[in-house]
Design an enzyme around this catalytic site. Structure first.
Site, PDB file in Angstrom:
ATOM      1  N   TYR A   1      -0.821   8.661  -2.112  1.00  0.00           N
ATOM      2  CA  TYR A   1      -0.907   8.358  -3.543  1.00  0.00           C
ATOM      3  C   TYR A   1      -2.114   9.048  -4.186  1.00  0.00           C
ATOM      4  O   TYR A   1      -2.171   9.194  -5.400  1.00  0.00           O
ATOM      5  CB  TYR A   1      -1.098   6.850  -3.756  1.00  0.00           C
ATOM      6  CG  TYR A   1       0.152   5.996  -3.731  1.00  0.00           C
ATOM      7  CD1 TYR A   1       1.395   6.504  -3.368  1.00  0.00           C
ATOM      8  CD2 TYR A   1       0.082   4.650  -4.088  1.00  0.00           C
ATOM      9  CE1 TYR A   1       2.521   5.691  -3.345  1.00  0.00           C
ATOM     10  CE2 TYR A   1       1.196   3.840  -4.090  1.00  0.00           C
ATOM     11  CZ  TYR A   1       2.419   4.351  -3.716  1.00  0.00           C
ATOM     12  OH  TYR A   1       3.519   3.545  -3.716  1.00  0.00           O
TER      13      TYR A   1
ATOM     14  N   ASP B   1       0.870  -1.181   0.000  1.00  0.00           N
ATOM     15  CA  ASP B   1       0.000   0.000   0.000  1.00  0.00           C
ATOM     16  C   ASP B   1       0.908   1.234   0.000  1.00  0.00           C
ATOM     17  O   ASP B   1       2.122   1.130   0.221  1.00  0.00           O
ATOM     18  CB  ASP B   1      -0.897  -0.001   1.254  1.00  0.00           C
ATOM     19  CG  ASP B   1      -1.806   1.221   1.338  1.00  0.00           C
ATOM     20  OD1 ASP B   1      -2.353   1.641   0.298  1.00  0.00           O
ATOM     21  OD2 ASP B   1      -1.956   1.785   2.444  1.00  0.00           O
ATOM     22  N   SER B   2       0.303   2.404  -0.174  1.00  0.00           N
ATOM     23  CA  SER B   2       1.062   3.641  -0.074  1.00  0.00           C
ATOM     24  C   SER B   2       1.522   3.894   1.363  1.00  0.00           C
ATOM     25  O   SER B   2       2.454   4.654   1.595  1.00  0.00           O
ATOM     26  CB  SER B   2       0.191   4.818  -0.519  1.00  0.00           C
ATOM     27  OG  SER B   2      -0.962   4.877   0.292  1.00  0.00           O
TER      28      SER B   2
ATOM     29  N   CYS C   1     -10.900   2.985  -0.351  1.00  0.00           N
ATOM     30  CA  CYS C   1      -9.530   3.298   0.083  1.00  0.00           C
ATOM     31  C   CYS C   1      -9.290   2.434   1.304  1.00  0.00           C
ATOM     32  O   CYS C   1     -10.143   2.383   2.204  1.00  0.00           O
ATOM     33  CB  CYS C   1      -9.406   4.778   0.424  1.00  0.00           C
ATOM     34  SG  CYS C   1      -7.858   5.215   1.257  1.00  0.00           S
TER      35      CYS C   1
ATOM     36  N   CYS D   1      -4.139  -1.440  -2.035  1.00  0.00           N
ATOM     37  CA  CYS D   1      -4.263   0.018  -2.191  1.00  0.00           C
ATOM     38  C   CYS D   1      -5.193   0.245  -3.376  1.00  0.00           C
ATOM     39  O   CYS D   1      -4.911  -0.214  -4.491  1.00  0.00           O
ATOM     40  CB  CYS D   1      -2.886   0.609  -2.459  1.00  0.00           C
ATOM     41  SG  CYS D   1      -2.918   2.359  -2.875  1.00  0.00           S
ATOM     42  N   ASN D   2      -6.272   0.955  -3.143  1.00  0.00           N
ATOM     43  CA  ASN D   2      -7.234   1.185  -4.224  1.00  0.00           C
ATOM     44  C   ASN D   2      -6.661   2.094  -5.298  1.00  0.00           C
ATOM     45  O   ASN D   2      -6.944   1.920  -6.479  1.00  0.00           O
ATOM     46  CB  ASN D   2      -8.519   1.795  -3.666  1.00  0.00           C
ATOM     47  CG  ASN D   2      -9.151   0.905  -2.617  1.00  0.00           C
ATOM     48  OD1 ASN D   2      -8.604   0.780  -1.515  1.00  0.00           O
ATOM     49  ND2 ASN D   2     -10.254   0.271  -2.940  1.00  0.00           N
TER      50      ASN D   2
HETATM   51  N1  DGL Z   1      -4.702   3.378   0.981  1.00  0.00           N
HETATM   52  C1  DGL Z   1      -4.666   3.986  -0.312  1.00  0.00           C
HETATM   53  C2  DGL Z   1      -5.853   3.513  -1.130  1.00  0.00           C
HETATM   54  O1  DGL Z   1      -6.399   2.476  -0.814  1.00  0.00           O
HETATM   55  C3  DGL Z   1      -4.727   5.470  -0.458  1.00  0.00           C
HETATM   56  C4  DGL Z   1      -4.236   6.466   0.375  1.00  0.00           C
HETATM   57  C5  DGL Z   1      -3.350   7.434  -0.359  1.00  0.00           C
HETATM   58  O2  DGL Z   1      -2.163   7.089  -0.466  1.00  0.00           O
HETATM   59  O3  DGL Z   1      -3.820   8.490  -0.795  1.00  0.00           O
HETATM   60  O4  DGL Z   1      -6.224   4.145  -2.088  1.00  0.00           O
END
Ligand code: DGL
Length: 289
Positions: free
Chosen positions: A53, A21-22, A200, A84-85
């Protein structure tokens, strides 16, 4: 009759599952994986140095994801979970294509499809809300995934630019945080959605707040549980389940940013002890460049 599954070598089966993930949001997915697949080993990478991200360009996210995939493959991952979406929406098809060009045979699973399937199964009135970062909303990945399951449902997307950062900061939620959650929910309440996709992996951490604002009859959909079942299925049908018969597997953490900060906030996301966290410097992706 059960299909005959040819098992990979014990060495291949003993390799870890890579998850990334980010930041720490993907730990909400790892949590489900650890609970549902206790015999497996996991290695998790949080790209905390480049978090968030959510407002980056898709091309940039594809490059970041490629670098992470290479790192996890160097660490012998047998399967990769894009927890991570934003990275799934921006990069999964690219990563899948490039992975097919290698001879490694390692597959990638993302978080969008499992949520789309659950949301369509859950909705009664055909109106589904989506809360996600701007890059995920702009990619229209959920419109495609939901539409592929049932073209007659309507998706109401809301881009939330600051929510993941508020959650990852890990501070007490103040009135300002509640106000931004309320503002994100307002269009969904107005659209009378009966199901909301948490698009997210950070958002399950604020499920109680979302449920209270949206009301108790709205179904919240997240990816962790469904994705863990998909991973279990993928491992068993490919003969890749860990051969361990007793006890629990190991899990370890890598991050690109500050190790202390990752450990502190990560424990809260994982709801389990974190142990060692290694800082890693990602190299420019070669095979995926
Ligand atoms: N957890 C990440 C997602 O699922 C996003 C958070 C991000 O880095 O902005 O999109």
């Amino acid at each position: 009759m059960m299909p005959c599954v040819t098992s990979a070598s014990p060495d291949a089966r003993s390799r870890p599952i890579g998850v990334f993930d980010s930041g720490v949001g993907g730990l909400t997915v790892l949590h489900e994986l650890l609970v549902q697949l206790p015999r497996e080993d996991f290695v998790y990478l949080g790209d905390t140095a480049r978090f968030p991200y959510g407002e980056r360009a898709p091309e940039e996210l594809a490059r970041f994801a490629s670098e992470i995939v290479e790192e996890l493959l160097r660490r012998k991952a047998k399967l990769l979970v894009v927890a991570c979406n934003a990275a799934t929406s921006a990069a999964l098809p690219i990563l899948e294509r490039r992975m097919m060009e290698t001879t490694l045979g390692v597959e990638l699973l993302g978080v969008v499809r499992p949520e789309a399937l659950q949301a369509v199964a859950a909705t009664r009135n055909g109106r589904i809300g989506l809360l996600a970062t701007p890059v995920t909303v702009a990619s229209r990945s959920y419109e495609r995934a939901v539409g592929a399951v049932d073209p007659h449902v309507t998706l109401h997307p809301v881009a939330c630019p600051t929510l993941a950062s508020i959650i990852q900061a890990g501070e007490q939620f103040d009135e300002r945080a509640v106000d931004s959650v309320r503002a994100a929910c307002e269009p969904l309440i107005a659209a009378e959605v009966d199901t909301v996709i948490l698009g997210c992996t950070h958002y399950p951490l604020i499920s109680p707040m979302l449920q209270r604002i949206l009301g108790p009859y709205v179904k919240l959909v997240s990816s962790g549980g469904a994705l863990a079942r998909q991973v279990e299925h993928a491992l068993s049908t490919r003969g890749l389940s860990n051969p361990r018969e007793h006890g629990e597997g190991r899990y370890s953490f890598l991050c690109t940013g500050d190790v202390g900060a990752f450990r502190e906030i990560g424990t809260r996301f994982l709801q389990m002890p974190l142990g060692d966290v290694e800082q890693v410097r990602l190299a420019a992706a070669e095979a995926f460049a």
